[in-house]
Design a protein around this motif. Sequence first.
Motif, PDB file in Angstrom:
ATOM      1  N   UNK A 270       0.802  -1.223   0.000  1.00  0.00           N
ATOM      2  CA  UNK A 270       0.000   0.000   0.000  1.00  0.00           C
ATOM      3  C   UNK A 270       0.838   1.277   0.000  1.00  0.00           C
ATOM      4  N   UNK A 271       2.157   1.143  -0.015  1.00  0.00           N
ATOM      5  CA  UNK A 271       3.016   2.319  -0.033  1.00  0.00           C
ATOM      6  C   UNK A 271       2.938   2.987  -1.393  1.00  0.00           C
ATOM      7  N   UNK A 272       2.972   4.301  -1.410  1.00  0.00           N
ATOM      8  CA  UNK A 272       2.954   5.034  -2.676  1.00  0.00           C
ATOM      9  C   UNK A 272       4.323   5.631  -2.973  1.00  0.00           C
ATOM     10  N   UNK A 273       5.332   5.236  -2.240  1.00  0.00           N
ATOM     11  CA  UNK A 273       6.671   5.786  -2.397  1.00  0.00           C
ATOM     12  C   UNK A 273       7.687   4.667  -2.461  1.00  0.00           C
ATOM     13  N   UNK A 274       8.827   4.972  -3.027  1.00  0.00           N
ATOM     14  CA  UNK A 274       9.902   3.976  -3.040  1.00  0.00           C
ATOM     15  C   UNK A 274      11.049   4.400  -2.132  1.00  0.00           C
ATOM     16  N   UNK A 275      10.796   5.390  -1.244  1.00  0.00           N
ATOM     17  CA  UNK A 275      11.793   5.823  -0.273  1.00  0.00           C
ATOM     18  C   UNK A 275      11.252   5.589   1.137  1.00  0.00           C
TER      19      UNK A 275
ATOM     20  N   UNK B 273       7.478   4.837   5.247  1.00  0.00           N
ATOM     21  CA  UNK B 273       7.521   5.363   3.887  1.00  0.00           C
ATOM     22  C   UNK B 273       7.572   6.885   3.887  1.00  0.00           C
ATOM     23  N   UNK B 274       8.360   7.431   2.982  1.00  0.00           N
ATOM     24  CA  UNK B 274       8.467   8.884   2.820  1.00  0.00           C
ATOM     25  C   UNK B 274       7.716   9.242   1.545  1.00  0.00           C
ATOM     26  N   UNK B 275       6.775  10.177   1.599  1.00  0.00           N
ATOM     27  CA  UNK B 275       6.026  10.537   0.394  1.00  0.00           C
ATOM     28  C   UNK B 275       6.947  11.135  -0.665  1.00  0.00           C
ATOM     29  N   UNK B 276       6.618  10.914  -1.935  1.00  0.00           N
ATOM     30  CA  UNK B 276       7.408  11.469  -3.026  1.00  0.00           C
ATOM     31  C   UNK B 276       7.404  12.992  -2.985  1.00  0.00           C
ATOM     32  N   UNK B 277       6.292  13.583  -2.581  1.00  0.00           N
ATOM     33  CA  UNK B 277       6.183  15.033  -2.487  1.00  0.00           C
ATOM     34  C   UNK B 277       5.674  15.399  -1.098  1.00  0.00           C
ATOM     35  N   UNK B 278       6.578  15.544  -0.107  1.00  0.00           N
ATOM     36  CA  UNK B 278       6.146  15.817   1.258  1.00  0.00           C
ATOM     37  C   UNK B 278       5.363  17.119   1.392  1.00  0.00           C
ATOM     38  N   UNK B 279       5.671  18.117   0.557  1.00  0.00           N
ATOM     39  CA  UNK B 279       4.947  19.385   0.650  1.00  0.00           C
ATOM     40  C   UNK B 279       3.497  19.224   0.221  1.00  0.00           C
ATOM     41  N   UNK B 280       3.259  18.427  -0.812  1.00  0.00           N
ATOM     42  CA  UNK B 280       1.877  18.179  -1.237  1.00  0.00           C
ATOM     43  C   UNK B 280       1.114  17.458  -0.127  1.00  0.00           C
TER      44      UNK B 280
END
Length: 99
Positions: free
Chosen positions: A34-39, A53-60
């Motif tokens: 269910x993760x939407x990030x690869x970091x 998981x770290x979001x691809x766009x943390x600001x969004x």
Amino acid sequence: MKRGVDTWDTLSGMKIVTLTRGGQVSIPVEFRRDWTSNRVMVQETDRGLLLRPVPDDPLALARGYLADKARPQMSVDDSIREFREEEIAAEERKYGPVE
């Protein structure tokens, strides 16, 4: 920091993975499905390593969390004025009315 293996925890729904010579591990698909990030963020805790998981766009993501708190119709001056009024009211509740 070296830690021993807690066999009980590894048997209670967790997975055992292999650490490569380069320090890499593969996260099993059932954990990352269910993760939407690869970091991931890695944090050392008293119980071991915690991966998040770290979001691809943390600001969004932050904008999404704060969307209901935003007041786009309010100017900066109005925001500052409201903050000062709330601050004065809090001090009056704590110390009594200002004379």
